[in-house]
Write a protein that holds these residues in place. Structure first.
Motif, PDB file in Angstrom:
ATOM      1  N   SER A  56      44.050 -46.125  23.730  1.00 59.77           N
ATOM      2  CA  SER A  56      45.236 -46.931  23.439  1.00 59.77           C
ATOM      3  C   SER A  56      44.868 -48.401  23.303  1.00 59.77           C
ATOM      4  O   SER A  56      45.412 -49.108  22.441  1.00 59.77           O
ATOM      5  CB  SER A  56      46.266 -46.740  24.553  1.00 59.77           C
ATOM      6  N   LYS A  59      43.273 -49.109  19.864  1.00 61.46           N
ATOM      7  CA  LYS A  59      44.241 -49.117  18.771  1.00 61.46           C
ATOM      8  C   LYS A  59      45.157 -50.334  18.819  1.00 61.46           C
ATOM      9  O   LYS A  59      45.771 -50.687  17.813  1.00 61.46           O
ATOM     10  CB  LYS A  59      45.085 -47.844  18.815  1.00 61.46           C
ATOM     11  N   SER A  60      45.269 -50.965  19.982  1.00 54.46           N
ATOM     12  CA  SER A  60      46.166 -52.114  20.128  1.00 54.46           C
ATOM     13  C   SER A  60      45.505 -53.377  19.573  1.00 54.46           C
ATOM     14  O   SER A  60      44.321 -53.395  19.239  1.00 54.46           O
ATOM     15  CB  SER A  60      46.523 -52.327  21.598  1.00 54.46           C
ATOM     16  N   LYS A  65      41.158 -55.705  28.292  1.00 49.21           N
ATOM     17  CA  LYS A  65      41.931 -54.734  29.075  1.00 49.21           C
ATOM     18  C   LYS A  65      41.522 -54.840  30.538  1.00 49.21           C
ATOM     19  O   LYS A  65      40.355 -54.731  30.882  1.00 49.21           O
ATOM     20  CB  LYS A  65      41.649 -53.319  28.557  1.00 49.21           C
TER      21      LYS A  65
END
Length: 233
Positions: A56, A59-60, A65
């Motif tokens: 995720s 894809k962001s 992160k």
């Protein structure tokens, strides 16, 4: 044959197994297998959850992160999953505390090897970045002063006020402000060699930070290798 039969008859028979002891052994083995299976299931769940979060994140539009604080075995799994996905993971926080966590960078914003060596990754991520900026600014000013001296400009290099680093602040809390301020001052020269003639331009504080960073990388590599070995077995 009669001799052998007589000899075997005189030999002591092996002691009979206690059925209670045997039952306890079987129960212990069953508990061990159940615990191992439960650990494998938990590891598989954590790996799947980490892989989903990493996918995720890729894809962001985000470039960094932050994972929540976790144990060393959990961090090792996150490191492995992130590295396999082509990301750059680093752990931040006190190794002896429960707040150490993993920060994952996309390759477009990954720190340089030099910055990683300068990082005091025993600090939380935000505080580590602030400390890194102070260190980078000080190094840049020292290099500029060295270049000015080497060119023989004649003008004395301006005296740069050094902002206390996180380590100096911790020393100040323990032994007083005088000792904390003396840390960068003592790092200006090694013995009788002038600071501008040293081959190694790092201060004592930077050398200590590099050593801590190398120890942290070795510990993380050991955690990752241990997890991989357990996974393979």
């Amino acid at each position: 044959m009669a001799f052998l039969a007589n000899l075997l008859g005189k030999m002591e028979k092996p002691p009979e197994r206690d059925p209670v002891v045997e039952a306890l052994k079987r129960e212990a083995r069953a508990c061990e297998l159940a615990m191992r299976k439960e650990e494998e299931q938990e590891e598989a769940l954590l790996t799947a959850r980490s892989a989903k979060e990493v996918e995720s994140f890729i894809k962001s539009g985000a470039t960094i992160k932050r994972f929540p604080p976790m144990s060393s075995s959990e961090r090792a799994i996150v490191h492995t999953v992130s590295a396999k996905a082509g990301l750059y993971p680093l752990a931040f926080g006190d190794e002896d505390a429960s707040d150490r966590s993993v920060v994952v960078f996309k390759q477009s914003v990954r720190p340089s090897d030099k910055d990683v060596e300068l990082m005091d990754r025993e600090l939380p991520y935000d505080q580590c970045l602030q400390d890194l900026k102070v260190t980078q600014k000080r190094i840049a000013e020292e290099e500029a002063a060295d270049r000015a001296r080497q060119k023989g400009l004649g003008a004395a290099a301006p005296v740069v006020a050094i902002k206390p680093s996180a380590k100096s602040q911790r020393i100040a809390q323990l032994v007083g402000n005088g000792a904390a301020v003396a840390v960068p001052k003592r790092s200006e020269g090694y013995g009788m060699v002038p600071a501008h003639l040293r081959q190694d331009k790092r201060s004592l504080e930077e050398v200590e930070r590099d050593m801590r960073a190398k120890r942290a990388r070795k510990a993380e590599a050991a955690d990752t290798e241990e997890v991989e070995n357990v996974t393979k077995s």
